[in-house]
Every structure is written in structure tokens, then in C-alpha cells.
Write a protein that holds these residues in place. Structure first.
Motif, PDB file in Angstrom:
ATOM      1  N   GLU A 157       9.225  58.038  20.936  1.00  0.00           N
ATOM      2  CA  GLU A 157       8.386  59.222  20.746  1.00  0.00           C
ATOM      3  C   GLU A 157       9.099  60.506  21.143  1.00  0.00           C
ATOM      4  O   GLU A 157       8.635  61.603  20.815  1.00  0.00           O
ATOM      5  CB  GLU A 157       7.092  59.092  21.552  1.00  0.00           C
ATOM      6  CG  GLU A 157       6.179  57.988  21.074  1.00  0.00           C
ATOM      7  CD  GLU A 157       5.782  58.155  19.613  1.00  0.00           C
ATOM      8  OE1 GLU A 157       5.455  59.289  19.220  1.00  0.00           O
ATOM      9  OE2 GLU A 157       5.822  57.165  18.867  1.00  0.00           O
ATOM     10  N   ALA A 194      -3.531  57.123  15.197  1.00  0.00           N
ATOM     11  CA  ALA A 194      -4.130  57.347  16.518  1.00  0.00           C
ATOM     12  C   ALA A 194      -4.273  58.841  16.807  1.00  0.00           C
ATOM     13  O   ALA A 194      -5.238  59.263  17.463  1.00  0.00           O
ATOM     14  CB  ALA A 194      -3.282  56.676  17.592  1.00  0.00           C
ATOM     15  N   ALA A 195      -3.322  59.637  16.328  1.00  0.00           N
ATOM     16  CA  ALA A 195      -3.384  61.077  16.534  1.00  0.00           C
ATOM     17  C   ALA A 195      -4.238  61.787  15.499  1.00  0.00           C
ATOM     18  O   ALA A 195      -4.447  63.002  15.596  1.00  0.00           O
ATOM     19  CB  ALA A 195      -1.978  61.669  16.524  1.00  0.00           C
ATOM     20  N   ARG A 204       0.893  55.373  15.237  1.00  0.00           N
ATOM     21  CA  ARG A 204       0.860  56.591  16.030  1.00  0.00           C
ATOM     22  C   ARG A 204       0.206  57.736  15.267  1.00  0.00           C
ATOM     23  O   ARG A 204      -0.555  58.530  15.834  1.00  0.00           O
ATOM     24  CB  ARG A 204       2.281  56.984  16.438  1.00  0.00           C
ATOM     25  CG  ARG A 204       2.945  55.992  17.360  1.00  0.00           C
ATOM     26  CD  ARG A 204       2.344  56.046  18.752  1.00  0.00           C
ATOM     27  NE  ARG A 204       2.958  55.083  19.649  1.00  0.00           N
ATOM     28  CZ  ARG A 204       2.794  55.069  20.961  1.00  0.00           C
ATOM     29  NH1 ARG A 204       2.007  55.971  21.529  1.00  0.00           N
ATOM     30  NH2 ARG A 204       3.383  54.153  21.699  1.00  0.00           N
ATOM     31  N   SER A 252       5.362  46.181  16.537  1.00  0.00           N
ATOM     32  CA  SER A 252       5.000  46.548  15.162  1.00  0.00           C
ATOM     33  C   SER A 252       6.101  46.105  14.207  1.00  0.00           C
ATOM     34  O   SER A 252       6.768  46.939  13.574  1.00  0.00           O
ATOM     35  CB  SER A 252       4.771  48.060  15.047  1.00  0.00           C
ATOM     36  OG  SER A 252       3.769  48.492  15.936  1.00  0.00           O
ATOM     37  N   ALA A 280       8.658  52.746  23.698  1.00  0.00           N
ATOM     38  CA  ALA A 280       7.797  53.667  22.958  1.00  0.00           C
ATOM     39  C   ALA A 280       8.011  55.105  23.417  1.00  0.00           C
ATOM     40  O   ALA A 280       8.034  56.042  22.597  1.00  0.00           O
ATOM     41  CB  ALA A 280       6.334  53.263  23.128  1.00  0.00           C
ATOM     42  N   GLU A 281       8.192  55.294  24.712  1.00  0.00           N
ATOM     43  CA  GLU A 281       8.438  56.642  25.232  1.00  0.00           C
ATOM     44  C   GLU A 281       9.746  57.200  24.695  1.00  0.00           C
ATOM     45  O   GLU A 281       9.843  58.376  24.337  1.00  0.00           O
ATOM     46  CB  GLU A 281       8.459  56.606  26.759  1.00  0.00           C
ATOM     47  CG  GLU A 281       8.640  57.977  27.402  1.00  0.00           C
ATOM     48  CD  GLU A 281       8.657  57.911  28.915  1.00  0.00           C
ATOM     49  OE1 GLU A 281       8.852  58.958  29.556  1.00  0.00           O
ATOM     50  OE2 GLU A 281       8.484  56.787  29.466  1.00  0.00           O
ATOM     51  N   HIS A 302       5.010  51.178  13.085  1.00  0.00           N
ATOM     52  CA  HIS A 302       4.826  51.819  14.390  1.00  0.00           C
ATOM     53  C   HIS A 302       4.455  53.292  14.195  1.00  0.00           C
ATOM     54  O   HIS A 302       3.513  53.789  14.847  1.00  0.00           O
ATOM     55  CB  HIS A 302       6.101  51.704  15.218  1.00  0.00           C
ATOM     56  CG  HIS A 302       6.080  52.513  16.472  1.00  0.00           C
ATOM     57  ND1 HIS A 302       5.424  52.111  17.618  1.00  0.00           N
ATOM     58  CD2 HIS A 302       6.629  53.732  16.760  1.00  0.00           C
ATOM     59  CE1 HIS A 302       5.551  53.029  18.558  1.00  0.00           C
ATOM     60  NE2 HIS A 302       6.287  54.022  18.072  1.00  0.00           N
ATOM     61  N   CYS A 303       5.170  53.973  13.321  1.00  0.00           N
ATOM     62  CA  CYS A 303       4.887  55.394  13.088  1.00  0.00           C
ATOM     63  C   CYS A 303       3.501  55.577  12.468  1.00  0.00           C
ATOM     64  O   CYS A 303       2.801  56.550  12.791  1.00  0.00           O
ATOM     65  CB  CYS A 303       5.958  56.001  12.184  1.00  0.00           C
ATOM     66  SG  CYS A 303       7.627  55.988  12.882  1.00  0.00           S
TER      67      CYS A 303
END
Length: 399
Positions: A292, A318-319, A315, A54, A288-289, A311-312
Motif C-alpha cells: 500500500e 473497501a475504499a 482494496r 488474494s 500489505a503495508e 488484492h487491488c
């Protein structure tokens, strides 16, 4: 703590220094622990975002950088004669005008950032007691942010004959008919507020060491090209509001050591660069892990200030987080945290709310949903040429 931050960056990775622009962006979003930790550890967020897939498609072009450097060199030519003339015209007060050859230009060169910062503090202390005009070209200041030191380099600092200090910001965007883009002026003011905070720290050291109180002025000099030419013009900018906001927001930041202490053991943002020093070999899933593992506070405003914003945002979308819709929307929705919860509340009945603290938001959502359905139904009726004079109860028939 330095060792821990080095482990977060990766072995042999040099820390990326914090600048005033990054600190101003960090102060604008003090709830983002992710950025606080990455900036405090000196992680290259742009390279990290690229490795995550990203990349941030923004940045200053080489042409703009070259133009800005050329304009700054012109402003500071001849011992800063144009710069000091503009400062005296806008902020001189009752002092005598600076004369060529009588302005002190101290040498601030030293080994390493710590040496340059110490040399700058010494030059500021000497200039405050000298009683004349002094121009410090690219001094280096320090400011503690979330328990981690940051080194800041303003374009210039001018010491007045009365001992007061003024920050000078030189920007390449134009002032047309005496006015510049308000958004760009605001960004420059927030950046200058960070420099003023760092200067106030030096002023406290001068007071403790010599007993002399030094005034750090809360009006900064903004120097820009005049109209569409390359001639400099300037304006004094009052930054009291930005100064208070930035000070308060930086104080709200959680300390880096507290954030790092909550990470799972072995967490690192090391990209494991290949021999070329540019290609990341670490799997994106591992990165990514690790990312996060640190809480973020995404808002659409991050897109213009943070390399990890895309990137944020992905995420958050997606959530289904409502933060992706903006801070204003998030505040209006109360305890409704996801888009699914919002849609469910919009279609719920009043009896389902009961004594829920989200009842006002749910009621507003239901009303908005009803108005939207009515407007869409009216539009469809109009497209079909139907006469809709029977009132709202005929809306279902138009579907």
C-alpha cells in the motif's frame, strides 16, 4: 539502484524477468506505479499475491504450454522451412523465395542474458549486410522500461534479403476459415509491438556502428494452427497502431528510481520464504503495508493481466473507489472519487451544486436516479395489477 531493487525483492531473491506480455500489460496501464515498481524490481507478483491472501486464479495450463511448444517445434522443423514459406507467401515482396539449405541459422547461445543479447545484436548486424534470408530462433533483445532493462525473447526474427527485419509470433490458438479470435490477435499484436520496439533499438545501434539504415517492419507474421488441425497457417498483422500506443505509454511510465525514492525507509517486499523455498513466513499485514506504500491505478481490465489485481480490487472496493467500476465510469464522474460521493450527488438538490465543476455529473446522476425510481415504481405497480394512468405524480403511492 540495483542494490536498492535487490533490497525491495529481499536478500538472495533472484529477479523475475520481464517478458513482452507483462510489458504490454504495463503499457496498457501506465499510471500504475505499483506494477511499474514491482516489475522493475523483479518481484514475483504471483507469490506476493498468494502471501497477501488474494491469489490470482488464472494462468496457462501445462496442457496448453505443451501444445504450444509442440506446435512451435513443428513450425520451425527442417530449418524453419514452413515458417519461411508462409512468410514469403504473406510478406515476401520482390525477393527470391528462400530455398532449403540456403537460409542462415546463426547460433545465438552465450553466457547469461547480457551475452545472449550481445550475440543477437551481432547476428542481426551481420545478417543485415549478408543479403540473404536469415532465421533467428528465440533471439534475446533488450528494452529499457522505466529506467530498468528488460530482456525479451520473441519466437523468431527473420532477416530479409533487403536487410529488413520481421518479427514472427507463433501462437497455439487456431485460425478458423482464415480468421482468428480478434481479442487474441490484438493481444498478440500488442506483444509483438514490444518486440518491434526492442528491435528498433538494435537498428539504431547498427546505424550508429556501421552507417547502414535497417528497416524494422511494422507488419508481423502471426503463425497459428489452421482450423482444428496442427498444420500451420499465417497472416500478416499491421501493428502500427499498437506500436505507437505502446511507445507512448512506456514513455509515460515514471522511472523506477523515482518511485523507489518516495518509499518509506526500510520498505521491502521480501516474503521471507521458509527452507522449502515456497512458504512465506512474513505476516500478511506487513506485506500489505509495504504494498500500500506504492500508489496503484486499479481498473477491471487488470484482472486479466496482473497477479495483484484481486488484492487491488479488494482494496478499491473497501475504499468505495469508483475506479472499481471501470475507466469509462470513472471518466464520466469527474471529481467524484467514491461511491458515497456519487450516491450523495444523486440525491442532492440542484441548489447544492452551485458552481461546482462536478455539477454536470451530479445533474446526470440525479436524472438517472429519478428514472430508476420511476422504472422500479412502474414495475411494482405492474406486479400488483394496479392501473397506473395518472402519470408520474402517482409514483409515491405505489411504494
Amino acid at each position: 539502484m540495483r542494490q536498492r531493487l535487490g533490497e525491495l525483492r529481499g536478500p538472495g531473491v533472484r529477479p523475475r524477468p520481464l517478458d513482452a506480455r507483462a510489458l504490454a500489460a504495463l503499457a496498457a496501464n501506465p499510471g500504475c506505479r505499483r506494477r511499474a515498481l514491482l516489475d522493475g524490481a523483479g518481484v514475483d507478483k504471483a507469490a506476493l499475491a498468494g502471501a497477501l491472501g488474494s491469489p490470482a486464479p488464472f494462468g496457462q495450463s501445462q496442457f496448453a504450454l505443451s501444445r504450444g511448444n509442440a506446435f512451435e517445434a513443428r513450425v520451425k522443423a527442417d530449418g524453419g522451412a514452413d515458417l519461411l514459406r508462409l512468410l514469403y507467401e504473406r510478406m515476401g515482396g520482390g525477393a527470391e523465395a528462400p530455398e532449403p539449405g540456403r537460409v542462415s541459422l546463426p547460433d545465438l547461445s552465450a553466457a547469461g542474458p547480457e551475452g545472449r543479447a550481445a550475440r543477437t545484436a551481432l547476428a542481426l548486424r551481420d545478417a543485415a549486410t549478408a543479403g540473404g534470408w536469415t532465421l533467428l530462433d528465440h533471439p534475446l533483445l533488450t528494452l529499457e522500461v522505466a529506467g530498468s532493462p528488460a530482456y525479451l525473447e520473441p519466437d523468431a526474427v527473420v532477416v530479409h534479403p533487403d536487410g529488413g527485419w520481421t518479427v514472427v509470433e507463433i501462437k497455439s490458438f487456431p485460425m478458423i476459415d482464415g480468421a482468428a479470435d480478434p481479442a487474441k490477435v490484438g493481444a498478440a499484436a500488442r506483444q509483438a509491438a514490444v518486440y518491434v520496439l526492442a528491435l528498433q533499438r538494435v537498428a539504431e545501434q547498427v546505424l550508429a556502428g556501421t552507417g547502414r539504415a535497417v528497416t524494422v517492419r511494422d507488419r508481423v507474421l502471426l503463425v497459428c494452427p489452421k482450423d482444428f488441425a496442427n498444420l500451420p497457417t499465417a497472416e500478416a498483422v499491421d501493428i502500427r497502431k499498437q506500436l505507437a500506443t505502446t511507445r507512448r505509454q512506456l514513455q509515460r511510465l515514471t522511472k523506477v528510481e523515482d518511485i523507489a525514492g518516495r518509499l518509506p525507509p526500510g520498505t521491502t517486499f521480501d516474503l521471507r520464504l521458509a527452507d522449502d523455498g515456497k512458504t512465506a513466513t512474513r505476516p500478511a499485514a506487513e506485506l500489505a503495508e509495504a504494498v500500500e506504500a506504492v500508489e496503484a491505478a486499479y481498473a477491471p481490465e487488470c484482472l486479466a493481466a496482473c497477479e495483484l489485481a484481486f488484492h487491488c480490487r479488494g482494496r478499491a472496493r473497501a475504499a468505495g473507489a469508483v475506479e472499481s467500476l471501470g475507466r469509462g465510469v470513472r471518466g464520466e464522474l469527474g471529481g467524484l472519487r467514491t461511491v458515497e460521493e456519487v450516491l450523495a450527488a444523486a440525491g442532492a438538490t440542484s441548489s447544492q451544486d452551485g458552481a461546482s465543476p462536478d455539477a454536470p455529473a451530479a445533474e446526470a446522476l440525479r436524472r438517472a436516479a429519478a428514472l430508476r425510481a420511476e422504472a422500479l415504481a412502474a414495475a411494482r405497480c405492474g406486479d400488483r395489477g394496479e392501473d397506473r394512468t395518472e402519470g408520474p405524480e402517482e409514483v409515491p403511492a405505489c411504494r
